[in-house]
Design a protein around this motif. Structure first.
Motif, PDB file in Angstrom:
ATOM      1  N   VAL A  58       0.836  -1.212   0.000  1.00 26.60           N
ATOM      2  CA  VAL A  58       0.000   0.000   0.000  1.00 26.60           C
ATOM      3  C   VAL A  58       0.865   1.255   0.000  1.00 26.60           C
ATOM      4  O   VAL A  58       0.560   2.241  -0.684  1.00 26.60           O
ATOM      5  CB  VAL A  58      -0.949  -0.015   1.218  1.00 26.60           C
ATOM      6  N   PHE A  59       1.972   1.220   0.752  1.00 27.89           N
ATOM      7  CA  PHE A  59       2.880   2.369   0.784  1.00 27.89           C
ATOM      8  C   PHE A  59       3.441   2.653  -0.611  1.00 27.89           C
ATOM      9  O   PHE A  59       3.494   3.806  -1.050  1.00 27.89           O
ATOM     10  CB  PHE A  59       4.017   2.106   1.767  1.00 27.89           C
ATOM     11  N   CYS A  60       3.875   1.593  -1.311  1.00 27.07           N
ATOM     12  CA  CYS A  60       4.434   1.766  -2.660  1.00 27.07           C
ATOM     13  C   CYS A  60       3.382   2.306  -3.625  1.00 27.07           C
ATOM     14  O   CYS A  60       3.665   3.207  -4.421  1.00 27.07           O
ATOM     15  CB  CYS A  60       4.991   0.438  -3.169  1.00 27.07           C
ATOM     16  N   VAL A  61       2.172   1.760  -3.543  1.00 25.90           N
ATOM     17  CA  VAL A  61       1.099   2.237  -4.419  1.00 25.90           C
ATOM     18  C   VAL A  61       0.757   3.687  -4.091  1.00 25.90           C
ATOM     19  O   VAL A  61       0.560   4.524  -4.984  1.00 25.90           O
ATOM     20  CB  VAL A  61      -0.142   1.335  -4.283  1.00 25.90           C
ATOM     21  N   GLY A  62       0.672   3.996  -2.789  1.00 24.04           N
ATOM     22  CA  GLY A  62       0.378   5.373  -2.386  1.00 24.04           C
ATOM     23  C   GLY A  62       1.434   6.349  -2.847  1.00 24.04           C
ATOM     24  O   GLY A  62       1.130   7.451  -3.311  1.00 24.04           O
ATOM     25  N   LEU A  63       2.706   5.923  -2.758  1.00 22.38           N
ATOM     26  CA  LEU A  63       3.793   6.784  -3.213  1.00 22.38           C
ATOM     27  C   LEU A  63       3.717   6.991  -4.719  1.00 22.38           C
ATOM     28  O   LEU A  63       3.925   8.096  -5.225  1.00 22.38           O
ATOM     29  CB  LEU A  63       5.136   6.159  -2.829  1.00 22.38           C
ATOM     30  N   ALA A  64       3.395   5.913  -5.440  1.00 20.65           N
ATOM     31  CA  ALA A  64       3.256   6.028  -6.892  1.00 20.65           C
ATOM     32  C   ALA A  64       2.122   6.988  -7.255  1.00 20.65           C
ATOM     33  O   ALA A  64       2.259   7.836  -8.147  1.00 20.65           O
ATOM     34  CB  ALA A  64       3.008   4.643  -7.502  1.00 20.65           C
ATOM     35  N   LEU A  65       0.988   6.863  -6.559  1.00 19.70           N
ATOM     36  CA  LEU A  65      -0.146   7.757  -6.833  1.00 19.70           C
ATOM     37  C   LEU A  65       0.196   9.205  -6.487  1.00 19.70           C
ATOM     38  O   LEU A  65      -0.210  10.137  -7.195  1.00 19.70           O
ATOM     39  CB  LEU A  65      -1.369   7.292  -6.034  1.00 19.70           C
ATOM     40  N   ALA A  66       0.954   9.380  -5.385  1.00 22.16           N
ATOM     41  CA  ALA A  66       1.335  10.737  -4.992  1.00 22.16           C
ATOM     42  C   ALA A  66       2.191  11.398  -6.064  1.00 22.16           C
ATOM     43  O   ALA A  66       1.980  12.563  -6.428  1.00 22.16           O
ATOM     44  CB  ALA A  66       2.081  10.700  -3.654  1.00 22.16           C
ATOM     45  N   PHE A  67       3.159  10.657  -6.584  1.00 29.92           N
ATOM     46  CA  PHE A  67       4.012  11.211  -7.635  1.00 29.92           C
ATOM     47  C   PHE A  67       3.229  11.427  -8.927  1.00 29.92           C
ATOM     48  O   PHE A  67       3.471  12.399  -9.650  1.00 29.92           O
ATOM     49  CB  PHE A  67       5.209  10.294  -7.886  1.00 29.92           C
ATOM     50  N   ALA A  68       2.296  10.502  -9.210  1.00 30.81           N
ATOM     51  CA  ALA A  68       1.485  10.668 -10.405  1.00 30.81           C
ATOM     52  C   ALA A  68       0.615  11.920 -10.300  1.00 30.81           C
ATOM     53  O   ALA A  68       0.487  12.693 -11.255  1.00 30.81           O
ATOM     54  CB  ALA A  68       0.607   9.431 -10.623  1.00 30.81           C
ATOM     55  N   MET A  69       0.018  12.144  -9.129  1.00 32.70           N
ATOM     56  CA  MET A  69      -0.803  13.329  -8.925  1.00 32.70           C
ATOM     57  C   MET A  69       0.040  14.605  -8.998  1.00 32.70           C
ATOM     58  O   MET A  69      -0.363  15.600  -9.604  1.00 32.70           O
ATOM     59  CB  MET A  69      -1.519  13.252  -7.578  1.00 32.70           C
ATOM     60  N   ALA A  70       1.238  14.545  -8.404  1.00 31.55           N
ATOM     61  CA  ALA A  70       2.115  15.718  -8.450  1.00 31.55           C
ATOM     62  C   ALA A  70       2.523  16.026  -9.878  1.00 31.55           C
ATOM     63  O   ALA A  70       2.573  17.185 -10.303  1.00 31.55           O
ATOM     64  CB  ALA A  70       3.348  15.478  -7.583  1.00 31.55           C
ATOM     65  N   SER A  71       2.791  14.954 -10.644  1.00 25.24           N
ATOM     66  CA  SER A  71       3.169  15.159 -12.042  1.00 25.24           C
ATOM     67  C   SER A  71       2.013  15.747 -12.839  1.00 25.24           C
ATOM     68  O   SER A  71       2.198  16.640 -13.673  1.00 25.24           O
ATOM     69  CB  SER A  71       3.604  13.820 -12.652  1.00 25.24           C
ATOM     70  N   GLY A  72       0.783  15.260 -12.549  1.00 26.74           N
ATOM     71  CA  GLY A  72      -0.372  15.797 -13.253  1.00 26.74           C
ATOM     72  C   GLY A  72      -0.602  17.260 -12.930  1.00 26.74           C
ATOM     73  O   GLY A  72      -0.888  18.074 -13.821  1.00 26.74           O
TER      74      GLY A  72
END
Length: 309
Positions: free
Chosen positions: A43-57
């Motif tokens: 969950v931490f890895c997925v959350g981190l991935a989503l956080a970076f994806a949102m920041a990139s967006g």
């Protein structure tokens, strides 16, 4: 901008790929109460991935207000893990052993780890990056040693339960370890790009983290395979720990959980030791081969330089 977005995309994909094996391992071992650690990592890895994806967006749409100070995703991850190591517990609570829950902000070693990790991302402190990593590594090892020593004290020795040091260690220590590994990986990769043949004195300190000596020598693939094997062994040891909720439940009866064999911890520790041994042998052979090749090239090119002179 396209290069930055491509780097973020690769990071997001990488974090998702890291989450997949942990999620699969959790599904296969979900009957074990300790398998929740695997789920937390996934969950931490997925959350981190989503956080970076949102920041990139957000950056592509309107731009971030402060573009993360121009820092790389690796630096952001290190700072985040350093912060997490201070905010979370470094030990669980074991009432029958008179062990309180120790949070990172009350633990001097946690602050050593956090400050050292932050130093490793400071460009102005680059000459001190190696020393900062050494300080962080020693602090993490010292906490493990303290947990091991604590089990020899009367508070634990008289209890009818076979404790392992991993039973005492909690989230903050693991966050510090992950941040330390990410920082060492970045340091070794950067040093590998420096000109000149690597010296043994610069390789062996990094080899204390499995595979990082090989990464310093330029063998990134092999080095990170050894690192991944060590992380899997460490994750197996972590899953083998007795859950803190179990200690909390039995503390109501002023006793420990039913005793059990700790063969799983022994197997995990043995696997980690074998990974270390294999990594060191591979590093030693690669370093010897590289020095032999450097000597051969020096002998071959010496006559041609003499004739040209």
């Amino acid at each position: 901008m396209s290069q930055t977005s491509g780097s973020v995309r690769n990071l997001v994909i990488g974090m998702l790929l890291v989450a997949v094996p942990f999620a699969i391992a959790y599904l296969l071992t979900r009957a074990n109460s300790n398998s929740e650690i695997l789920l937390v990592v996934a969950v931490f890895c997925v959350g981190l991935a989503l956080a970076f994806a949102m920041a990139s967006g957000l950056q592509q749409v309107g731009g971030l207000a402060i573009r993360l100070s121009g820092r790389s995703s690796r630096d952001i991850m290190i700072v985040g893990l350093a912060t997490l190591s201070v905010l979370t517990p470094w030990t669980i609570q074991i009432a029958v052993g008179n062990l309180p829950r120790v949070f990172g902000w009350t633990n001097p070693l946690a602050w050593v780890v956090a400050v050292s990790l932050v130093v490793t991302v400071m460009v102005t402190a680059r000459p001190y990056h190696g020393r900062a990593l050494l300080a962080a590594g020693l602090a993490l090892a010292a906490w493990t040693g303290w947990a091991t020593w604590l089990l020899t004290t009367p508070s634990f020795r008289t209890l009818h339960f076979h404790f392992a040091p991993v039973d005492l260690i909690s989230t903050g220590w693991y966050a510090g370890v992950i941040g330390f590994i990410v920082a060492v990986d970045g340091f070794a990769a950067r040093e590998a790009r420096e000109p000149g043949a690597p010296q043994a004195k610069n390789v062996w300190p990094l080899a204390l983290v499995p595979g990082m000596g090989l990464l310093r020598l330029g063998f990134a693939g092999r080095g990170r395979i050894w690192l991944a094997a060590a992380l899997l062994a460490l994750a197996f040891i972590g899953v083998s720990a007795v859950n803190d909720s179990e200690f909390t439940y039995w503390a109501h009866y002023n006793t420990t959980p039913p005793d059990r064999g700790r063969l799983d911890v022994v197997i995990g520790a043995a696997a980690l030791a074998l990974v270390y041994l294999g990594s060191w042998i591979d590093t030693w052979r690669s370093l010897r081969r590289m020095h032999a090749m450097s000597g051969w090239l020096a002998r071959v090119t010496a006559p041609s330089r003499g004739r040209s002179g």
